[in-house]
Scaffold this motif. Structure first.
Motif, PDB file in Angstrom:
ATOM      1  N   ALA A 193       0.834  -1.206   0.000  1.00 51.40           N
ATOM      2  CA  ALA A 193       0.000   0.000   0.000  1.00 51.40           C
ATOM      3  C   ALA A 193       0.868   1.256   0.000  1.00 51.40           C
ATOM      4  N   GLU A 194       1.999   1.197   0.701  1.00 51.92           N
ATOM      5  CA  GLU A 194       2.938   2.318   0.703  1.00 51.92           C
ATOM      6  C   GLU A 194       3.517   2.534  -0.691  1.00 51.92           C
ATOM      7  N   VAL A 195       3.862   1.424  -1.357  1.00 54.03           N
ATOM      8  CA  VAL A 195       4.397   1.506  -2.712  1.00 54.03           C
ATOM      9  C   VAL A 195       3.351   2.078  -3.667  1.00 54.03           C
ATOM     10  N   GLU A 222       1.693   8.851  -6.609  1.00 50.26           N
ATOM     11  CA  GLU A 222       2.028  10.204  -6.144  1.00 50.26           C
ATOM     12  C   GLU A 222       0.869  10.812  -5.348  1.00 50.26           C
ATOM     13  N   THR A 223       0.356  10.030  -4.417  1.00 50.50           N
ATOM     14  CA  THR A 223      -0.731  10.501  -3.578  1.00 50.50           C
ATOM     15  C   THR A 223      -0.402  10.200  -2.119  1.00 50.50           C
ATOM     16  N   LYS A 224      -1.344  10.420  -1.220  1.00 49.63           N
ATOM     17  CA  LYS A 224      -1.125  10.211   0.214  1.00 49.63           C
ATOM     18  C   LYS A 224      -1.616   8.826   0.624  1.00 49.63           C
ATOM     19  N   ARG A 225      -1.041   8.296   1.713  1.00 51.28           N
ATOM     20  CA  ARG A 225      -1.486   7.020   2.265  1.00 51.28           C
ATOM     21  C   ARG A 225      -1.914   7.215   3.713  1.00 51.28           C
ATOM     22  N   TYR A 226      -3.058   6.627   4.061  1.00 55.26           N
ATOM     23  CA  TYR A 226      -3.558   6.664   5.434  1.00 55.26           C
ATOM     24  C   TYR A 226      -3.759   5.218   5.889  1.00 55.26           C
ATOM     25  N   THR A 273      -4.302  17.387   0.385  1.00 53.40           N
ATOM     26  CA  THR A 273      -4.085  18.099  -0.879  1.00 53.40           C
ATOM     27  C   THR A 273      -4.541  17.283  -2.082  1.00 53.40           C
ATOM     28  N   VAL A 274      -5.032  16.057  -1.859  1.00 53.58           N
ATOM     29  CA  VAL A 274      -5.487  15.204  -2.952  1.00 53.58           C
ATOM     30  C   VAL A 274      -6.860  14.627  -2.630  1.00 53.58           C
ATOM     31  N   ALA A 275      -7.626  14.333  -3.686  1.00 59.49           N
ATOM     32  CA  ALA A 275      -8.961  13.742  -3.513  1.00 59.49           C
ATOM     33  C   ALA A 275      -8.926  12.230  -3.694  1.00 59.49           C
ATOM     34  N   ASN A 276      -7.756  11.693  -4.029  1.00 59.27           N
ATOM     35  CA  ASN A 276      -7.660  10.245  -4.282  1.00 59.27           C
ATOM     36  C   ASN A 276      -6.557   9.586  -3.451  1.00 59.27           C
ATOM     37  N   PRO A 277      -6.581   9.725  -2.128  1.00 60.91           N
ATOM     38  CA  PRO A 277      -5.566   9.056  -1.317  1.00 60.91           C
ATOM     39  C   PRO A 277      -5.754   7.548  -1.321  1.00 60.91           C
ATOM     40  N   VAL A 278      -4.753   6.842  -0.819  1.00 61.40           N
ATOM     41  CA  VAL A 278      -4.838   5.401  -0.613  1.00 61.40           C
ATOM     42  C   VAL A 278      -5.121   5.157   0.862  1.00 61.40           C
ATOM     43  N   PHE A 279      -6.198   4.429   1.152  1.00 59.72           N
ATOM     44  CA  PHE A 279      -6.509   4.056   2.532  1.00 59.72           C
ATOM     45  C   PHE A 279      -6.182   2.581   2.716  1.00 59.72           C
ATOM     46  N   ILE A 313     -11.182   7.464  -3.506  1.00 56.71           N
ATOM     47  CA  ILE A 313     -10.216   6.819  -2.607  1.00 56.71           C
ATOM     48  C   ILE A 313      -9.934   5.397  -3.096  1.00 56.71           C
ATOM     49  N   SER A 314      -8.659   4.996  -3.069  1.00 61.24           N
ATOM     50  CA  SER A 314      -8.276   3.611  -3.361  1.00 61.24           C
ATOM     51  C   SER A 314      -8.177   2.851  -2.036  1.00 61.24           C
TER      52      SER A 314
END
Length: 259
Positions: free
Chosen positions: A41-43, A49-53, A90-96, A147-148
């Motif tokens: 998920a980090e990769v 090029e988005t954020k991960r939560y 800053t993004v609408a498509n982070p990875v959760f 969100i992914s």
């Protein structure tokens, strides 16, 4: 992870051809502990090029209000992680990442919906309902459909059917011998880079590499990180079997078995 890679490639191709945001179906990675499910998920977030939560179901203690928030009249009132990520990010498509889903502890037929850690996931995994996601604390609706969602589990046992039906389930197999050596080189490179000593220590080879390649990626990373300290302290540029023995905390009988 080849199946996940294929899914991602298709999603990116469709997005490119249609000139639309990428839509990756929710994915549940199932496999043995330490095999690299959480790391992927980090990769993915880095590649996109988005954020991960991260929401860990192993440590949350059964609370079912983390993603969607808690109503203001509750003593534990708080804003939901989804709304907070979209409103303050800053993004609408982070990875959760929903980590260790099989340890949530409660099934969806629980009568205690306030504490159910899985039920709040259901509407977020469906794009039609995620577009109208309502944060319980702020009482504001937002579009969470981009969100992914990546979830991990060691087993599917105990996970309710309504939840599983919303995921593309990918069974992560242990790596082959060749893949293990490739993973070893990648992990070693990343560890040395993170420690700021890339180029100071040679990557493992020979018997050391064979021992490390038999480990899970998680143990591999932990062992290399610990062994590097002994290597540097001894003024050497290459990890030895003795460094591995100290890193693993082996007794004399275990050391003999290792050799």
């Amino acid at each position: 992870m080849r199946e996940l890679g294929d899914m991602l490639r298709v999603a990116l191709d469709v997005a490119h051809l249609g000139q639309r945001p990428m839509q990756l179906d929710p994915v549940l990675l199932v496999g043995q502990p330490g095999i690299g499910k959480t790391w992927v998920a980090e990769v993915l977030a880095r590649v996109l090029e988005t954020k991960r939560y991260v929401q860990s179901y192993a440590v949350q203690g059964g609370a079912g209000n983390v993603l969607s928030g808690a109503d203001k009249h509750w003593s534990n009132a708080c804003m939901g992680a989804v709304f907070q990520a979209l409103a303050e990010g800053t993004v609408a498509n982070p990875v959760f990442l929903c980590d260790e889903l099989d340890k949530a502890g409660l099934s969806l037929d629980s009568t205690d919906r306030k504490r159910d850690p899985l039920s709040e996931l259901l509407p977020l995994l469906e794009r039609s309902t995620a577009r109208e996601h309502r944060d319980r604390y702020s009482e504001i609706r937002c579009d969470a459909s981009h969100i992914s969602w990546i979830a991990t589990a060691n087993t599917l046992k105990g996970l309710p059917t309504p939840l599983l039906s919303r995921f593309r389930i990918v069974h992560v197999k242990p790596p082959t011998v060749r893949e293990s050596f490739e993973i070893l080189q990648m992990i070693c490179r990343n560890v040395l880079r993170d420690l700021g000593i890339e180029g100071e220590i040679k990557r493992p080879g020979g018997a050391v590499a064979r021992v490390l390649a038999e480990m899970t990626p998680r143990l591999m990373r932990r062992t290399i990180t610990a062994a590097v300290g002994g290597t540097l302290s001894a003024g050497r540029r290459e990890i030895t079997m003795e460094d591995l023995e100290r890193a693993l905390g082996l007794d004399s009988d275990q050391r003999q078995a290792l050799h």
